[in-house]
Design a protein around this motif. Structure first.
Motif, PDB file in Angstrom:
ATOM      1  N   GLY A  54      28.751  46.072 -36.130  1.00  0.00           N
ATOM      2  CA  GLY A  54      28.128  45.807 -37.127  1.00  0.00           C
ATOM      3  C   GLY A  54      27.717  46.878 -38.368  1.00  0.00           C
ATOM      4  O   GLY A  54      27.400  46.688 -39.129  1.00  0.00           O
ATOM      5  N   MET A  55      27.513  48.048 -37.537  1.00  0.00           N
ATOM      6  CA  MET A  55      27.159  49.346 -38.195  1.00  0.00           C
ATOM      7  C   MET A  55      28.274  49.372 -39.156  1.00  0.00           C
ATOM      8  O   MET A  55      27.937  49.814 -40.233  1.00  0.00           O
ATOM      9  CB  MET A  55      27.151  50.499 -37.190  1.00  0.00           C
ATOM     10  N   THR A  75      17.628  41.341 -35.541  1.00  0.00           N
ATOM     11  CA  THR A  75      17.831  41.837 -34.347  1.00  0.00           C
ATOM     12  C   THR A  75      16.789  41.529 -33.160  1.00  0.00           C
ATOM     13  O   THR A  75      16.818  41.313 -32.064  1.00  0.00           O
ATOM     14  CB  THR A  75      18.037  43.548 -34.293  1.00  0.00           C
ATOM     15  N   ASP A  81      23.578  40.473 -43.640  1.00  0.00           N
ATOM     16  CA  ASP A  81      23.874  41.045 -42.267  1.00  0.00           C
ATOM     17  C   ASP A  81      23.752  39.790 -41.079  1.00  0.00           C
ATOM     18  O   ASP A  81      22.524  39.567 -40.902  1.00  0.00           O
ATOM     19  CB  ASP A  81      22.890  42.205 -41.872  1.00  0.00           C
ATOM     20  N   HIS A 135      31.969  40.518 -31.366  1.00  0.00           N
ATOM     21  CA  HIS A 135      31.630  41.191 -30.177  1.00  0.00           C
ATOM     22  C   HIS A 135      30.046  40.967 -29.815  1.00  0.00           C
ATOM     23  O   HIS A 135      29.468  41.564 -28.785  1.00  0.00           O
ATOM     24  CB  HIS A 135      32.071  42.753 -29.870  1.00  0.00           C
ATOM     25  N   LYS A 136      29.565  40.171 -30.541  1.00  0.00           N
ATOM     26  CA  LYS A 136      28.026  39.710 -30.040  1.00  0.00           C
ATOM     27  C   LYS A 136      28.264  38.331 -29.747  1.00  0.00           C
ATOM     28  O   LYS A 136      28.407  37.940 -28.717  1.00  0.00           O
ATOM     29  CB  LYS A 136      27.135  39.804 -31.594  1.00  0.00           C
TER      30      LYS A 136
HETATM   31  C1  LIG Z   1      21.419  42.433 -37.183  1.00  0.00           C
HETATM   32  C2  LIG Z   1      22.301  43.485 -36.718  1.00  0.00           C
HETATM   33  N1  LIG Z   1      23.170  44.493 -37.570  1.00  0.00           N
HETATM   34  C3  LIG Z   1      23.890  45.198 -37.073  1.00  0.00           C
HETATM   35  C4  LIG Z   1      23.840  45.572 -35.729  1.00  0.00           C
HETATM   36  C5  LIG Z   1      24.810  46.755 -35.616  1.00  0.00           C
HETATM   37  O1  LIG Z   1      25.896  46.263 -34.666  1.00  0.00           O
HETATM   38  P1  LIG Z   1      26.939  47.314 -33.705  1.00  0.00           P
HETATM   39  O2  LIG Z   1      26.020  47.625 -32.564  1.00  0.00           O
HETATM   40  O3  LIG Z   1      28.199  46.416 -33.372  1.00  0.00           O
HETATM   41  O4  LIG Z   1      27.410  48.254 -34.647  1.00  0.00           O
HETATM   42  C6  LIG Z   1      23.191  45.103 -34.975  1.00  0.00           C
HETATM   43  C7  LIG Z   1      22.955  45.387 -33.530  1.00  0.00           C
HETATM   44  O5  LIG Z   1      22.437  44.729 -32.616  1.00  0.00           O
HETATM   45  C8  LIG Z   1      22.359  43.829 -35.413  1.00  0.00           C
HETATM   46  O6  LIG Z   1      21.489  43.254 -34.588  1.00  0.00           O
END
Ligand SMILES: Cc1ncc(COP(=O)(O)O)c(C=O)c1O
Length: 481
Positions: free
Chosen positions: A140-141, A235, A260, A291-292
């Motif tokens: 997600g990053m 999150t 997001d 992967h979530k």
């Molecule tokens: C809402 C949200 N966006 C982005 C991310 C970042 O994802 P990643 O850890 O796969 O890079 C997360 C991680 O938990 C998240 O909860």
């Protein structure tokens, strides 16, 4: 290459993993070991002599596996890393063997086509039409980073890529955003001081009045909206912003709208709550991480884009050593001119295999099961009123806290950290802690195909007992002081 040894070690490993998964609940979820002891375990110089694969396996069973965080354990309800589905585990094994580099068609024709198909499936789930595109990312990053870069480029009419930012712009998002947004706003040159992190309402959704106010104030000072970000599954607790309202404001302000849904995207396969992310299809780009909540093993994130052309506009730099001179070049898709990454792991295989093996229906049932678990915990908490729940969970994430009115804020905060640490040390459950609206919370999120309702009931019982014991301890210390 000793094929026989490879075959034997591979068979052993698959058997080992099958047993490991089957007996996972007997393992300690989190290792009680001092970090220094772990460093000591791996204190060694680069090996010079070869070892057999079976000897190495033995070492892994002694040094590595017992000290993992066992995310397959049904008590794992922590930071959003799922119990990986077994088909996805096999897919990653094959992906490494084939080692296709999906950055370039020439290093993986069928893998590129599979990757595009998986992106298409994700676009279908969002509700995008045939013009859409996307990229699988490390998570997600990187997906949020890509979405914000696409937004920066579109809003500045493709000038910022060349000239840098020529004036002041701002990005708007709720205070419940993931930190990846802050990092991305910095990395694309907008600057973190121009990230407006706005307050939320009682359901932890971005307050539209606060957004309007912030935009108006910025515009008075000559700062313009470059991107509005909606959260579809925060999150902390899976809150979903009013995406339709955010889309309308972005259109009016002529800026990009990114959503997001890294975690909340799983709701798109829910059989019970299929319309929870209303308006997601209005976004210009969307982050969804298989992967979530599609239970794929790490790593498989995704950024989806309503208009595929934007990927080419933002990333279409083609150096001479990577041009395709063949007659089929228009069909021989090149991911590296449509995204950040050059060499690119074959991530789609595990997503493709997961959907084929279990079907969307089964993955949706897992999602619904996790939601039911969060809702059950909320019910237990509200019925007894010893702990409190931040809000009725919409997804699998729930935040709860112990109510002890005669403890100070610091004492109460410490109580939460101490109870979480005690539970971690016992190795039956793992969850996170967080801060919201000035309070400390237990942040519990089963993104786990093995968790059952019984685990939730037991977790509640343990939490209640340990919180009460911790409160009694604090009071006893106070009385003795
Ligand atoms: C809402 C949200 N966006 C982005 C991310 C970042 O994802 P990643 O850890 O796969 O890079 C997360 C991680 O938990 C998240 O909860």
């Amino acid at each position: 290459m000793q094929y026989d040894e490879f075959r034997q070690a591979g068979h052993y490993l698959v058997d080992y993993i099958a047993d490991y998964l089957k007996n996972i609940e007997n393992k300690k979820l989190f290792p009680n070991i001092n970090p220094s002891e772990l460093y000591q375990l791996f204190e060694e110089a680069i090996p010079t002599r070869p070892k057999s694969l079976s000897e190495i396996q033995k070492t892994l069973e002694e040094k590595l596996i017992p000290y993992c965080t066992q995310v397959n354990h049904p008590g794992y309800m922590g930071l959003i890393t799922p119990s990986p589905n077994p088909a996805g585990i096999l897919a990653d094994f094959l992906a490494s063997a084939l080692n296709q580099n999906v950055g370039a068609w020439s290093i993986g024709p069928s893998a590129v086509v599979m990757e595009r198909k998986v992106i298409r499936w994700l676009n279908d789930l969002v509700g995008y039409d045939e013009k859409a595109g996307g990229n699988l990312t490390s998570g997600g990053m990187m997906a949020n980073f890509t979405g914000i870069k696409l937004g920066r480029d579109w809003t500045t009419k493709d000038i910022a890529q060349h000239e840098g930012l020529q004036r002041k712009w701002a990005v708007y998002v709720s205070e419940e955003r993931h930190v990846s947004i802050d990092k991305a706003v910095d990395a694309v040159g907008i600057g973190r001081n121009f990230l407006r992190t706005l307050p939320t309402n009682e359901k932890f959704q971005l307050r539209i009045d606060a957004l309007e106010e912030a935009i108006a104030k910025d515009k008075e000072e000559g700062i313009h909206p470059i991107c509005i970000i909606g959260l579809a599954g925060t999150t902390n607790l899976g809150a979903c912003d009013d995406l339709e309202a955010l889309s309308a404001i972005s259109k009016r302000e002529n800026c990009w709208f990114h959503v997001d849904a890294a975690y909340g995207g799983g709701m798109l396969v829910s059989n019970k709550y299929p319309n929870q992310l209303k308006g997601i299809q209005l976004a210009d780009s969307v982050t969804i991480d298989p992967h979530k909540w599609f239970y794929a093993p790490l790593d498989a994130g995704a950024v989806l884009v309503k208009d595929h052309d934007r990927l080419t506009k933002s990333f279409g730099i083609q150096p001479p050593y990577l041009t395709d001179q063949s007659e089929q070049k228009n069909e021989r898709y090149l991911f590296y001119v449509h995204g950040f990454e050059q060499s690119k792991r074959f991530r789609s295989l595990k997503v493709w295999m997961s959907f084929h093996h279990y079907g969307k229906q089964q993955i949706g049932e897992w999602v619904d099961q996790n939601i039911k678990q969060a809702k059950r915990l909320h019910q237990l908490v509200t019925e007894e009123n010893i702990l409190e729940s931040a809000t009725e969970p919409m997804m699998s994430a729930i935040c709860i806290r112990y109510k002890a009115n005669d403890l100070s804020k610091q004492q109460l905060s410490k109580l939460h950290y101490d109870v979480a640490a005690r539970i971690e040390s016992e190795g039956r459950f793992w969850f996170a802690t967080t801060q919201m609206k000035g309070q400390t919370w237990f942040r519990i999120n089963p993104v786990n195909i093995y968790t059952t309702q019984n685990h939730i009931e037991e977790l509640y019982r343990v939490l209640k007992q340990y919180c009460q014991e911790a409160e009694a301890e604090i009071k006893k210390e106070k009385a003795e002081a």
